[in-house]
Write a protein that holds these residues in place. Structure first.
Motif, PDB file in Angstrom:
ATOM      1  N   GLN A  80     -42.279 -47.707   1.271  1.00 18.87           N
ATOM      2  CA  GLN A  80     -41.826 -46.711   0.302  1.00 18.87           C
ATOM      3  C   GLN A  80     -41.481 -45.402   1.012  1.00 18.87           C
ATOM      4  OE1 GLN A  80     -41.349 -47.197  -3.200  1.00 18.87           O
ATOM      5  NE2 GLN A  80     -40.152 -45.384  -2.718  1.00 18.87           N
ATOM      6  N   GLY A  81     -42.267 -45.034   2.006  1.00 15.18           N
ATOM      7  CA  GLY A  81     -41.988 -43.824   2.781  1.00 15.18           C
ATOM      8  C   GLY A  81     -40.677 -43.921   3.534  1.00 15.18           C
ATOM      9  N   ILE A  82     -40.398 -45.071   4.134  1.00 14.06           N
ATOM     10  CA  ILE A  82     -39.137 -45.285   4.841  1.00 14.06           C
ATOM     11  C   ILE A  82     -37.969 -45.134   3.874  1.00 14.06           C
ATOM     12  CG2 ILE A  82     -37.706 -47.018   6.002  1.00 14.06           C
ATOM     13  CD1 ILE A  82     -40.342 -48.132   7.218  1.00 14.06           C
ATOM     14  N   GLU A  83     -38.090 -45.760   2.718  1.00 21.30           N
ATOM     15  CA  GLU A  83     -37.023 -45.681   1.711  1.00 21.30           C
ATOM     16  C   GLU A  83     -36.819 -44.245   1.231  1.00 21.30           C
ATOM     17  OE1 GLU A  83     -36.314 -47.181  -2.838  1.00 21.30           O
ATOM     18  OE2 GLU A  83     -37.326 -48.562  -1.470  1.00 21.30           O
ATOM     19  N   ASP A  84     -37.900 -43.531   0.954  1.00 20.13           N
ATOM     20  CA  ASP A  84     -37.804 -42.152   0.473  1.00 20.13           C
ATOM     21  C   ASP A  84     -37.103 -41.248   1.474  1.00 20.13           C
ATOM     22  OD1 ASP A  84     -39.165 -42.957  -1.808  1.00 20.13           O
ATOM     23  OD2 ASP A  84     -41.092 -42.069  -1.192  1.00 20.13           O
ATOM     24  N   VAL A  85     -37.490 -41.340   2.738  1.00 23.28           N
ATOM     25  CA  VAL A  85     -36.889 -40.491   3.775  1.00 23.28           C
ATOM     26  C   VAL A  85     -35.416 -40.845   3.974  1.00 23.28           C
ATOM     27  CG1 VAL A  85     -36.938 -39.925   6.241  1.00 23.28           C
ATOM     28  CG2 VAL A  85     -39.070 -39.996   4.938  1.00 23.28           C
ATOM     29  N   ALA A  86     -35.098 -42.124   3.957  1.00 28.87           N
ATOM     30  CA  ALA A  86     -33.700 -42.547   4.117  1.00 28.87           C
ATOM     31  C   ALA A  86     -32.846 -42.005   2.981  1.00 28.87           C
ATOM     32  CB  ALA A  86     -33.616 -44.069   4.187  1.00 28.87           C
ATOM     33  N   GLN A  87     -33.346 -42.069   1.757  1.00 28.08           N
ATOM     34  CA  GLN A  87     -32.577 -41.550   0.622  1.00 28.08           C
ATOM     35  C   GLN A  87     -32.462 -40.033   0.662  1.00 28.08           C
ATOM     36  OE1 GLN A  87     -34.544 -43.417  -2.721  1.00 28.08           O
ATOM     37  NE2 GLN A  87     -33.016 -45.049  -2.789  1.00 28.08           N
ATOM     38  N   GLN A  88     -33.494 -39.338   1.097  1.00 30.33           N
ATOM     39  CA  GLN A  88     -33.448 -37.876   1.200  1.00 30.33           C
ATOM     40  C   GLN A  88     -32.376 -37.422   2.184  1.00 30.33           C
ATOM     41  OE1 GLN A  88     -37.385 -36.675   2.316  1.00 30.33           O
ATOM     42  NE2 GLN A  88     -38.269 -37.225   0.330  1.00 30.33           N
ATOM     43  N   HIS A  89     -32.126 -38.245   3.186  1.00 27.32           N
ATOM     44  CA  HIS A  89     -31.131 -37.903   4.207  1.00 27.32           C
ATOM     45  C   HIS A  89     -29.789 -38.601   3.954  1.00 27.32           C
ATOM     46  CE1 HIS A  89     -34.848 -36.625   6.180  1.00 27.32           C
ATOM     47  NE2 HIS A  89     -34.083 -35.791   6.842  1.00 27.32           N
ATOM     48  N   ASP A  90     -29.607 -39.078   2.722  1.00 28.42           N
ATOM     49  CA  ASP A  90     -28.362 -39.746   2.321  1.00 28.42           C
ATOM     50  C   ASP A  90     -27.990 -40.890   3.248  1.00 28.42           C
ATOM     51  OD1 ASP A  90     -27.944 -38.125   0.077  1.00 28.42           O
ATOM     52  OD2 ASP A  90     -27.027 -36.568   1.313  1.00 28.42           O
ATOM     53  N   TYR A  91     -28.990 -41.536   3.801  1.00 29.73           N
ATOM     54  CA  TYR A  91     -28.704 -42.676   4.678  1.00 29.73           C
ATOM     55  C   TYR A  91     -28.419 -43.919   3.871  1.00 29.73           C
ATOM     56  CZ  TYR A  91     -28.819 -45.797   8.636  1.00 29.73           C
ATOM     57  OH  TYR A  91     -28.460 -46.728   9.574  1.00 29.73           O
ATOM     58  N   ILE A  92     -29.122 -44.054   2.763  1.00 30.22           N
ATOM     59  CA  ILE A  92     -28.896 -45.220   1.906  1.00 30.22           C
ATOM     60  C   ILE A  92     -28.683 -44.749   0.480  1.00 30.22           C
ATOM     61  CG2 ILE A  92     -30.169 -46.871   3.313  1.00 30.22           C
ATOM     62  CD1 ILE A  92     -32.541 -46.536   1.449  1.00 30.22           C
ATOM     63  N   ASP A  93     -27.826 -45.453  -0.225  1.00 29.72           N
ATOM     64  CA  ASP A  93     -27.641 -45.151  -1.635  1.00 29.72           C
ATOM     65  C   ASP A  93     -27.866 -46.401  -2.481  1.00 29.72           C
ATOM     66  OD1 ASP A  93     -25.413 -46.592  -0.986  1.00 29.72           O
ATOM     67  OD2 ASP A  93     -23.984 -45.057  -1.562  1.00 29.72           O
ATOM     68  N   HIS A  94     -28.168 -47.488  -1.836  1.00 26.41           N
ATOM     69  CA  HIS A  94     -28.389 -48.738  -2.538  1.00 26.41           C
ATOM     70  C   HIS A  94     -29.515 -49.480  -1.819  1.00 26.41           C
ATOM     71  CE1 HIS A  94     -27.528 -52.366  -4.803  1.00 26.41           C
ATOM     72  NE2 HIS A  94     -27.593 -53.024  -3.680  1.00 26.41           N
ATOM     73  N   VAL A  95     -30.480 -49.927  -2.576  1.00 23.74           N
ATOM     74  CA  VAL A  95     -31.603 -50.635  -1.982  1.00 23.74           C
ATOM     75  C   VAL A  95     -31.551 -52.087  -2.427  1.00 23.74           C
ATOM     76  CG1 VAL A  95     -34.106 -50.798  -1.864  1.00 23.74           C
ATOM     77  CG2 VAL A  95     -33.005 -48.557  -1.934  1.00 23.74           C
ATOM     78  N   ARG A  96     -31.569 -52.974  -1.479  1.00 26.33           N
ATOM     79  CA  ARG A  96     -31.595 -54.408  -1.769  1.00 26.33           C
ATOM     80  C   ARG A  96     -32.837 -54.972  -1.114  1.00 26.33           C
ATOM     81  NH1 ARG A  96     -26.580 -57.731   0.157  1.00 26.33           N
ATOM     82  NH2 ARG A  96     -25.727 -55.709  -0.311  1.00 26.33           N
ATOM     83  N   ARG A  97     -33.634 -55.634  -1.890  1.00 28.89           N
ATOM     84  CA  ARG A  97     -34.874 -56.218  -1.351  1.00 28.89           C
ATOM     85  C   ARG A  97     -34.749 -57.713  -1.307  1.00 28.89           C
ATOM     86  NH1 ARG A  97     -36.498 -51.858  -4.403  1.00 28.89           N
ATOM     87  NH2 ARG A  97     -37.802 -50.377  -3.290  1.00 28.89           N
ATOM     88  N   PHE A  98     -35.168 -58.271  -0.202  1.00 28.29           N
ATOM     89  CA  PHE A  98     -35.185 -59.728  -0.030  1.00 28.29           C
ATOM     90  C   PHE A  98     -36.629 -60.170   0.115  1.00 28.29           C
ATOM     91  CE2 PHE A  98     -31.207 -58.196   1.725  1.00 28.29           C
ATOM     92  CZ  PHE A  98     -30.293 -59.012   1.092  1.00 28.29           C
ATOM     93  N   THR A  99     -36.976 -61.213  -0.565  1.00 31.16           N
ATOM     94  CA  THR A  99     -38.344 -61.718  -0.421  1.00 31.16           C
ATOM     95  C   THR A  99     -38.312 -63.182  -0.053  1.00 31.16           C
ATOM     96  OG1 THR A  99     -38.430 -62.188  -2.790  1.00 31.16           O
ATOM     97  CG2 THR A  99     -39.346 -60.085  -2.043  1.00 31.16           C
TER      98      THR A  99
END
Length: 99
Positions: A80-99
């Motif tokens: 969750q921390g990785i995702e939050d930081v990436a979104q704060q820096h406009d690195y990702i705008d779409h999250v796709r999760r694979f399980t």
């Protein structure tokens, strides 16, 4: 399935290049043309193809994280921390999760 840029071009009577430029707010495209293209795109629920966008830009905003066990709450917090930081820096705008 979402409408494509080429299909929007056919509906609006312009080239796919013009559609792409209009959707990216290129100043070379007349405001009336942008409005017409954006209206059609919205009516047909256009969603940009993230793979095509990465190809045209020569880079993708893809992060890969491998974990061997998602049951650990600490791992979930890290992800969750990785995702939050990436979104704060406009690195990702779409999250796709694979399980």
């Amino acid at each position: 399935m979402s409408i494509t840029i080429k299909q929007i071009a056919e509906l609006t009577g312009v080239s796919h290049t013009t559609v792409s430029r209009a959707l990216n707010d290129d100043p070379r495209i007349r405001p009336e043309t942008k409005h017409r293209i954006r209206r059609i795109a919205e009516q047909h629920h256009y969603v940009p193809n993230i793979n095509a966008r990465g190809f045209s830009r020569g880079k993708t905003a893809t992060l890969g994280v491998l974990v061997n066990y998602l049951g650990d709450p600490f791992i979930c917090e890290i992800l969750q921390g990785i995702e939050d930081v990436a979104q704060q820096h406009d690195y990702i705008d779409h999250v796709r999760r694979f399980t």
